[in-house]
Design a protein around this motif. Structure first.
Motif, PDB file in Angstrom:
ATOM      1  N   SER A 171       0.842  -1.189   0.000  1.00 45.23           N
ATOM      2  CA  SER A 171       0.000   0.000   0.000  1.00 45.23           C
ATOM      3  C   SER A 171       0.878   1.240   0.000  1.00 45.23           C
TER       4      SER A 171
ATOM      5  N   GLY B 205      -4.925  12.127  -3.926  1.00 43.06           N
ATOM      6  CA  GLY B 205      -5.207  11.021  -4.841  1.00 43.06           C
ATOM      7  C   GLY B 205      -5.735   9.823  -4.075  1.00 43.06           C
ATOM      8  N   SER B 206      -5.899   8.727  -4.770  1.00 42.05           N
ATOM      9  CA  SER B 206      -6.430   7.506  -4.163  1.00 42.05           C
ATOM     10  C   SER B 206      -5.297   6.549  -3.824  1.00 42.05           C
ATOM     11  N   ASP B 207      -5.399   5.925  -2.654  1.00 39.18           N
ATOM     12  CA  ASP B 207      -4.379   4.936  -2.279  1.00 39.18           C
ATOM     13  C   ASP B 207      -4.377   3.815  -3.309  1.00 39.18           C
ATOM     14  N   THR B 208      -3.205   3.267  -3.523  1.00 36.35           N
ATOM     15  CA  THR B 208      -3.073   2.208  -4.520  1.00 36.35           C
ATOM     16  C   THR B 208      -2.034   1.203  -4.069  1.00 36.35           C
TER      17      THR B 208
END
Length: 339
Positions: free
Chosen positions: A206, A229-232
């Motif tokens: 993560s 932003g979105s966690d990826t």
């Protein structure tokens, strides 16, 4: 070179000789009897002789690994067009030279010949030995550092354990976590030094979880962290990725001040680390990753170099630009996402 009637006209022409010299490496041609029909200046110069000195000399008098008793079998093992490479020693006239050779059998007017290119590998061999010696010194140094660091770490850990038995406070927990991180880094860096790799095994990790762990490992009491932003999930060596963020965070605090705001933004092909400090002048951006380069009088010039090594070890790319606020922006791209 011998008289033109002893070898094909193609091999005795001035045009052929000019082409061979343009190759820039040694060239030797011999026939089925094993004796050189042609050599160029580059090959003869390896032994401080002239080409004429080598013409007529059998290959086994120059290449000791060639056995005259088994030469016929060696010759017969080639089919027309076969090419073989070797790392060997050629010696003549008291000169012994390590070489890399490429030998090809070609037939001209129904007669087979062996065409060989011979390249002096002395410098490369010396470089390989130097690299091996450097690696050995690095491993020995890493072992000494690991041993010497663990002693004070164990002492500090022991005192923390004693204090935690008498008092339960968040500060001791933070110290305990920092000591555990140091011990982990010592072990991992020692392993990396011994395997001569920049990163270890890569797994899905993560991005934001790693960022948070790195932030907690750095003295950021007055600083602020923003996640954008979105966690990826990305494919990385989690510990080295965490080390990358730790060094970027420390760099921001050292150059932008203790109250710096740092933003980590997830992007489609990687991520960026941005601060609101004074930024990095354009003329210094190409140098910030050099070992020892720093504009901070108390800095070591190692932090961003370590970042560069971690990026390179993952086959990523990093670029330094200016943020919207005028601060520094480190953009890491080429990162593989795990969908």
């Amino acid at each position: 070179m011998s008289d033109g009637d002893s070898i094909p006209d193609d091999l005795s022409s001035e045009f052929f000789q000019q082409i061979v010299e343009a190759v820039g490496v040694g060239v030797g041609i011999y026939g089925q009897d094993g004796r050189y029909l042609y050599v160029n200046d580059s090959y003869a110069e390896l032994f401080s002789v002239t080409p004429a000195d080598l013409v007529g000399v059998p290959i086994w008098e120059v290449a000791p690994e060639v056995d005259p008793d088994t030469f016929d079998a060696y010759w017969g093992s080639f089919a027309d067009g076969d090419t073989r490479q070797a790392e060997t020693i050629h010696e003549y006239s008291g000169n012994r030279v390590p070489v890399a050779t490429v030998t090809t059998q070609r037939t001209i007017d129904g007669v087979p010949y062996h065409f060989g290119t011979i390249k002096d590998s002395t410098e490369r061999k010396a470089q390989e030995r130097e690299i091996q010696q450097q690696n050995e010194r690095l491993e020995n140094f890493a072992g000494l550092v690991s041993h010497d660091l663990r002693n004070p770490l164990n002492v500090a850990q022991g005192y923390v354990d004693m204090l935690q038995a008498d008092a339960n406070c968040d500060e001791l927990t933070l110290v305990d976590n920092a000591l555990e991180r140091m011990d982990s880094l010592v072990s991992e860096l020692l392993q990396l030094a011994r395997t001569n790799t920049l990163v270890g095994e890569t797994d899905p990790v993560s991005l934001f979880d790693t960022v948070t762990k790195a932030w907690d490992s750095v003295a950021t009491i007055d600083a602020d962290l923003r996640l954008a932003g979105s966690d990826t999930q990305i494919l990385a060596d989690e510990s080295r990725l965490r080390e990358l963020f730790e060094n970027l965070f420390r760099n921001a605090i050292e150059h932008a001040g203790a109250d710096v705001e740092v933003t980590v933004e997830a992007q489609s092909d990687g991520f960026s680390v941005v601060d609101d400090g004074p930024g990095i002048p354009p003329e210094e951006r190409d140098r910030v990753f050099e070992t020892g380069f720093t504009t901070n009088p108390g800095g070591t010039g190692l932090g961003l170099n370590i970042v560069q090594q971690i990026v390179t070890g993952h086959d990523w790319e990093i670029q330094v630009t200016e943020s919207i606020s005028g601060g520094a922006r480190f953009a890491i791209t080429g990162v593989k996402r795990v969908d």
